[in-house]
Design a protein around this motif. Structure first.
Motif, PDB file in Angstrom:
ATOM      1  N   PHE A  67       0.684  -1.304   0.234  1.00  0.00           N
ATOM      2  CA  PHE A  67      -0.065  -0.297   0.018  1.00  0.00           C
ATOM      3  C   PHE A  67       0.831   1.037   0.402  1.00  0.00           C
ATOM      4  CE2 PHE A  67      -1.718   3.586   2.491  1.00  0.00           C
ATOM      5  CZ  PHE A  67      -2.806   3.922   1.697  1.00  0.00           C
ATOM      6  N   ASP A  68       1.531   1.182   1.310  1.00  0.00           N
ATOM      7  CA  ASP A  68       2.483   2.698   0.719  1.00  0.00           C
ATOM      8  C   ASP A  68       3.460   2.714  -0.925  1.00  0.00           C
ATOM      9  OD1 ASP A  68       2.986   2.810   4.216  1.00  0.00           O
ATOM     10  OD2 ASP A  68       3.991   1.924   4.441  1.00  0.00           O
ATOM     11  N   TRP A  69       3.744   2.151  -1.376  1.00  0.00           N
ATOM     12  CA  TRP A  69       4.595   1.685  -2.509  1.00  0.00           C
ATOM     13  C   TRP A  69       3.753   2.069  -3.916  1.00  0.00           C
ATOM     14  CZ3 TRP A  69       3.885  -2.421  -6.111  1.00  0.00           C
ATOM     15  CH2 TRP A  69       4.262  -2.133  -7.503  1.00  0.00           C
ATOM     16  N   LEU A  70       1.718   2.115  -3.151  1.00  0.00           N
ATOM     17  CA  LEU A  70       1.166   2.165  -4.265  1.00  0.00           C
ATOM     18  C   LEU A  70       1.192   3.076  -3.795  1.00  0.00           C
ATOM     19  CD1 LEU A  70      -0.775  -0.873  -5.159  1.00  0.00           C
ATOM     20  CD2 LEU A  70       0.986   0.577  -6.200  1.00  0.00           C
ATOM     21  N   ALA A  71       1.005   4.179  -3.046  1.00  0.00           N
ATOM     22  CA  ALA A  71       0.254   5.598  -2.166  1.00  0.00           C
ATOM     23  C   ALA A  71       1.391   6.383  -2.891  1.00  0.00           C
ATOM     24  CB  ALA A  71       0.389   5.370  -0.626  1.00  0.00           C
ATOM     25  N   ALA A  72       2.564   6.052  -2.531  1.00  0.00           N
ATOM     26  CA  ALA A  72       3.999   7.114  -2.966  1.00  0.00           C
ATOM     27  C   ALA A  72       3.797   6.996  -4.671  1.00  0.00           C
ATOM     28  CB  ALA A  72       4.693   6.594  -2.702  1.00  0.00           C
ATOM     29  N   ALA A  73       3.474   6.324  -5.434  1.00  0.00           N
ATOM     30  CA  ALA A  73       3.586   6.601  -6.940  1.00  0.00           C
ATOM     31  C   ALA A  73       2.258   7.494  -7.159  1.00  0.00           C
ATOM     32  CB  ALA A  73       3.128   4.179  -7.515  1.00  0.00           C
TER      33      ALA A  73
ATOM     34  N   ASP B 227      -3.998  10.863 -13.867  1.00  0.00           N
ATOM     35  CA  ASP B 227      -2.513  10.279 -14.410  1.00  0.00           C
ATOM     36  C   ASP B 227      -1.363   9.598 -12.468  1.00  0.00           C
ATOM     37  OD1 ASP B 227      -0.977  12.012 -16.244  1.00  0.00           O
ATOM     38  OD2 ASP B 227      -1.005  13.500 -15.120  1.00  0.00           O
ATOM     39  N   GLN B 228      -2.787  10.665 -11.794  1.00  0.00           N
ATOM     40  CA  GLN B 228      -2.756   8.955 -10.218  1.00  0.00           C
ATOM     41  C   GLN B 228      -2.797   7.567 -10.862  1.00  0.00           C
ATOM     42  OE1 GLN B 228      -4.803  11.308  -7.120  1.00  0.00           O
ATOM     43  NE2 GLN B 228      -3.409  13.268  -7.552  1.00  0.00           N
ATOM     44  N   LEU B 229      -4.014   6.881 -11.199  1.00  0.00           N
ATOM     45  CA  LEU B 229      -4.293   6.543 -12.209  1.00  0.00           C
ATOM     46  C   LEU B 229      -3.514   5.151 -12.368  1.00  0.00           C
ATOM     47  CD1 LEU B 229      -7.133   4.025 -11.024  1.00  0.00           C
ATOM     48  CD2 LEU B 229      -7.551   5.286 -12.732  1.00  0.00           C
TER      49      LEU B 229
ATOM     50  N   ARG C 126      -7.914  -0.847   2.222  1.00  0.00           N
ATOM     51  CA  ARG C 126      -6.709  -0.252   1.879  1.00  0.00           C
ATOM     52  C   ARG C 126      -6.637   0.043   0.158  1.00  0.00           C
ATOM     53  NH1 ARG C 126      -3.060  -3.259   5.268  1.00  0.00           N
ATOM     54  NH2 ARG C 126      -3.057  -2.048   7.694  1.00  0.00           N
ATOM     55  N   TYR C 127      -6.462  -0.423  -0.678  1.00  0.00           N
ATOM     56  CA  TYR C 127      -6.912  -0.394  -1.678  1.00  0.00           C
ATOM     57  C   TYR C 127      -7.920   0.825  -2.201  1.00  0.00           C
ATOM     58  CZ  TYR C 127      -3.179  -3.767  -3.768  1.00  0.00           C
ATOM     59  OH  TYR C 127      -1.951  -4.077  -4.226  1.00  0.00           O
ATOM     60  N   LEU C 128      -9.105   0.048  -1.997  1.00  0.00           N
ATOM     61  CA  LEU C 128     -10.628   0.678  -2.131  1.00  0.00           C
ATOM     62  C   LEU C 128     -10.828   1.826  -1.918  1.00  0.00           C
ATOM     63  CD1 LEU C 128     -13.346  -1.765  -1.352  1.00  0.00           C
ATOM     64  CD2 LEU C 128     -12.775  -0.636  -3.950  1.00  0.00           C
TER      65      LEU C 128
END
Length: 204
Positions: free
Chosen positions: A73-79, A89-91, A134-136
């Motif tokens: 989750f932290d990795w994807l949130a950082a992306a 762009d975030q998606l 968390r993803y949701l």
């Protein structure tokens, strides 16, 4: 991970070291693909040490899944955070990150979802539910910032694309799985945030 005689043992450090060493083995071999004896031998600890810190192998598995879920989750949130202010762009950044993950030689799918498929017990299923929540939350934020009329519903559709792409990449590898899922996700986002018209060219 042997401890030199006479060395002061830091329980938190020992626990963290066991988790770090055990995680790739459990991920590559599967939860039932390696027994406690072999696991302890491979990571260099006694059964007594493992049980002292985690109670059982199931306790180790639960701790590993919690840590891995938070890390992913932290990795994807950082992306998302580094992608700028545009929700599209975030998606896209999420799926670009997934593509990098899918292309790793050690990729075997989502460890948390894999665990739920192998172990239908309450603890693992609860961890998996929190992982998907968390993803949701992340996806709902993107959908809301984009102006979607129903952010939660859109987020669930996007989650299906993320998890579906990861399953396909793990079990039916082919070039462009994450890119195809990204294109579908951006199409969904665009459709959900398009300004409706009344049929005469006027926005409603």
């Amino acid at each position: 991970m042997p401890v030199t005689k006479g060395t002061t043992i830091d329980p938190a450090r020992t626990r963290a070291a066991i988790l770090q060493a055990a995680t790739p083995l459990l991920y590559q071999r599967g939860l039932d693909g390696i027994g406690v004896a072999e696991l302890c031998t491979r990571i260099g600890v006694s059964k007594e040490t493992l049980y002292r810190h985690f109670g059982t192998k199931d306790g180790l598995v639960a701790a590993m899944l919690e840590v891995r879920s938070q890390r992913v989750f932290d990795w994807l949130a950082a992306a998302v955070a580094t992608a700028g202010d545009d929700p599209a762009d975030q998606l896209a950044a999420i799926f670009d990150a997934l593509r990098q993950w899918h292309d790793e030689p050690t990729f075997r799918g989502c460890a948390v979802v894999n665990a739920a498929a192998q172990h239908h017990d309450h603890t693992v299923r609860a961890i998996t539910a929190r992982h998907l929540d968390r993803y949701l939350d992340l996806l709902t934020g993107i959908a809301a910032r984009a102006g979607a009329a129903a952010p939660a519903a859109l987020a669930r559709q996007l989650l299906i694309l993320i998890e579906g792409a990861t399953v396909v990449a793990a079990h039916h590898p082919m070039t462009g799985t994450a890119d195809q899922a990204r294109d579908a996700a951006l199409t969904l986002l665009a459709a959900a945030t398009a300004t409706p018209h009344d049929g005469r060219g006027r926005s409603t």
